[in-house]
Motif scaffolding. Structure first.
Motif, PDB file in Angstrom:
ATOM      1  N   LEU A 192      36.473  47.698  40.874  1.00  0.00           N
ATOM      2  CA  LEU A 192      37.866  47.246  40.857  1.00  0.00           C
ATOM      3  C   LEU A 192      38.800  48.334  40.365  1.00  0.00           C
ATOM      4  CD1 LEU A 192      37.560  43.621  39.401  1.00  0.00           C
ATOM      5  CD2 LEU A 192      38.237  44.256  41.713  1.00  0.00           C
ATOM      6  N   SER A 193      38.326  49.080  39.343  1.00  0.00           N
ATOM      7  CA  SER A 193      39.116  50.154  38.751  1.00  0.00           C
ATOM      8  C   SER A 193      40.546  49.661  38.491  1.00  0.00           C
ATOM      9  CB  SER A 193      39.091  51.386  39.666  1.00  0.00           C
ATOM     10  OG  SER A 193      39.723  52.471  39.041  1.00  0.00           O
ATOM     11  N   ASP A 194      41.525  50.402  38.921  1.00  0.00           N
ATOM     12  CA  ASP A 194      42.924  49.993  38.737  1.00  0.00           C
ATOM     13  C   ASP A 194      43.562  49.593  40.068  1.00  0.00           C
ATOM     14  OD1 ASP A 194      42.956  50.475  35.953  1.00  0.00           O
ATOM     15  OD2 ASP A 194      43.201  52.625  36.328  1.00  0.00           O
ATOM     16  N   GLY A 200      41.227  45.360  45.491  1.00  0.00           N
ATOM     17  CA  GLY A 200      40.010  45.345  44.692  1.00  0.00           C
ATOM     18  C   GLY A 200      39.011  44.328  45.209  1.00  0.00           C
ATOM     19  N   ALA A 201      39.512  43.143  45.600  1.00  0.00           N
ATOM     20  CA  ALA A 201      38.637  42.107  46.155  1.00  0.00           C
ATOM     21  C   ALA A 201      37.985  42.593  47.444  1.00  0.00           C
ATOM     22  CB  ALA A 201      39.432  40.827  46.406  1.00  0.00           C
ATOM     23  N   ALA A 202      38.735  43.328  48.266  1.00  0.00           N
ATOM     24  CA  ALA A 202      38.181  43.858  49.512  1.00  0.00           C
ATOM     25  C   ALA A 202      37.067  44.863  49.223  1.00  0.00           C
ATOM     26  CB  ALA A 202      39.287  44.518  50.338  1.00  0.00           C
ATOM     27  N   GLU A 203      37.243  45.679  48.183  1.00  0.00           N
ATOM     28  CA  GLU A 203      36.212  46.643  47.798  1.00  0.00           C
ATOM     29  C   GLU A 203      34.957  45.931  47.295  1.00  0.00           C
ATOM     30  OE1 GLU A 203      36.018  50.023  47.977  1.00  0.00           O
ATOM     31  OE2 GLU A 203      37.811  49.884  49.222  1.00  0.00           O
ATOM     32  N   GLU A 217      37.703  35.505  44.076  1.00  0.00           N
ATOM     33  CA  GLU A 217      37.480  34.689  42.881  1.00  0.00           C
ATOM     34  C   GLU A 217      36.829  35.517  41.775  1.00  0.00           C
ATOM     35  OE1 GLU A 217      35.882  30.292  42.384  1.00  0.00           O
ATOM     36  OE2 GLU A 217      34.193  31.675  42.674  1.00  0.00           O
ATOM     37  N   TYR A 218      35.844  36.346  42.131  1.00  0.00           N
ATOM     38  CA  TYR A 218      35.165  37.174  41.131  1.00  0.00           C
ATOM     39  C   TYR A 218      36.124  38.198  40.535  1.00  0.00           C
ATOM     40  CZ  TYR A 218      31.247  39.750  39.035  1.00  0.00           C
ATOM     41  OH  TYR A 218      30.365  40.355  38.161  1.00  0.00           O
ATOM     42  N   ALA A 219      36.958  38.787  41.373  1.00  0.00           N
ATOM     43  CA  ALA A 219      37.939  39.752  40.870  1.00  0.00           C
ATOM     44  C   ALA A 219      38.853  39.096  39.842  1.00  0.00           C
ATOM     45  CB  ALA A 219      38.756  40.313  42.033  1.00  0.00           C
ATOM     46  N   GLN A 220      39.279  37.874  40.111  1.00  0.00           N
ATOM     47  CA  GLN A 220      40.133  37.153  39.166  1.00  0.00           C
ATOM     48  C   GLN A 220      39.399  36.881  37.858  1.00  0.00           C
ATOM     49  OE1 GLN A 220      41.277  33.769  41.528  1.00  0.00           O
ATOM     50  NE2 GLN A 220      42.871  34.895  42.641  1.00  0.00           N
ATOM     51  N   LEU A 225      38.658  38.702  32.011  1.00  0.00           N
ATOM     52  CA  LEU A 225      37.822  39.237  30.937  1.00  0.00           C
ATOM     53  C   LEU A 225      38.393  40.518  30.358  1.00  0.00           C
ATOM     54  CD1 LEU A 225      34.240  38.670  32.448  1.00  0.00           C
ATOM     55  CD2 LEU A 225      35.302  37.426  30.551  1.00  0.00           C
ATOM     56  N   ARG A 226      39.166  41.241  31.165  1.00  0.00           N
ATOM     57  CA  ARG A 226      39.767  42.488  30.696  1.00  0.00           C
ATOM     58  C   ARG A 226      40.880  42.257  29.680  1.00  0.00           C
ATOM     59  NH1 ARG A 226      41.014  46.288  35.947  1.00  0.00           N
ATOM     60  NH2 ARG A 226      38.866  46.750  36.580  1.00  0.00           N
TER      61      ARG A 226
END
Length: 242
Positions: A192-194, A200-203, A217-220, A225-226
């Motif tokens: 995801l980085s920045d 980021g979800a596409a990556e 959903e996982y990216a969210q 958590l960050r």
């Protein structure tokens, strides 16, 4: 840093650390967990019920016929995991991870806890080859023990809605473990980085073989958590102890 329960569940899965992605869970779960995979096109609660009936496995399955992505049937530390073979490869990959998560969280770990509390004497109770003693029934641990056959099939209403907060909690935990198995959070955070959320979800989807919806959903989840915990004066002064 992952949550303690998640680390415990990953260890209990007995699966090796993935070396390549998208991860091929199919061969791993058969080898390390000893599960049997059953793929059926257009899987339904009725087809699971028929499969069990043909093998004379007595267990009530939801009466309301409805389509399923997957289902777990567990007994004596082993499991049969059902998948809908008509789904996309990405969907089947996540479904398998989700059902493995249920097997670990709802069957293997409770059995392990029961054996650590009661010792080997409880194994025949877990396997339903003897009845529990009155003292075993009185234990506060007993209600959490899976006994006999388990059919893990999300309890929904006829319209497909989840009607229990307990079921919703169990499903969210299974989803979280499934994501960790397919895309370990340390690597996913690195991916995801920045990047903007959608990029980021596409990556994530491309690297770990997730559907775009699952990756989003996982990216969210990971972005949450960050974020630092809300400020607490009590915690700063050392008084927020529980």
């Amino acid at each position: 840093m992952t949550e303690h329960w998640l680390e415990e569940a990953v260890a209990a899965s007995r699966l090796p650390t993935p070396q390549a992605f998208p991860r091929n869970l199919t061969s791993e779960v058969e080898r390390y967990l000893g599960v049997t995979l059953v793929a059926r096109p257009r899987l339904t609660s009725e087809s699971v019920r028929d499969w069990l009936a043909r093998r004379r496995v007595k267990h009530r399955v939801a009466e309301t016929p409805r389509p399923l992505f997957g289902c777990m049937v567990a007994r004596q530390g082993r499991a049969v995991l059902f998948l809908d073979s008509a789904d996309s490869i990405e969907e089947q990959r996540f479904t398998l991870a989700h059902e493995v998560a249920h097997f670990v969280l709802d069957h293997l770990l409770p059995r392990s806890w029961a054996l650590s509390v009661f010792g080997e004497s409880i194994r025949p109770v877990l396997d339903k080859t003897r009845h529990p003693t009155p003292n075993e029934k009185l234990s506060s641990h007993f209600s959490q023990i899976p006994i006999g056959v388990q059919v893990k099939l999300m309890e929904r209403g006829p319209s497909g809605t989840i009607r229990s907060t307990k079921v919703l909690h169990a499903e969210r935990r299974a989803d979280r473990l499934a994501y960790e198995l397919l895309a370990p959070s340390a690597l996913a955070q690195e991916t995801l980085s920045d990047l903007p959320e959608e990029e980021g979800a596409a990556e994530l989807a491309a690297r770990f073989g997730l559907t775009r919806a699952a990756a989003r959903e996982y990216a969210q989840m990971l972005l949450l958590l960050r974020r630092p915990p809300p400020f607490s004066l009590a915690r700063m002064l050392g008084g927020d102890r529980r």
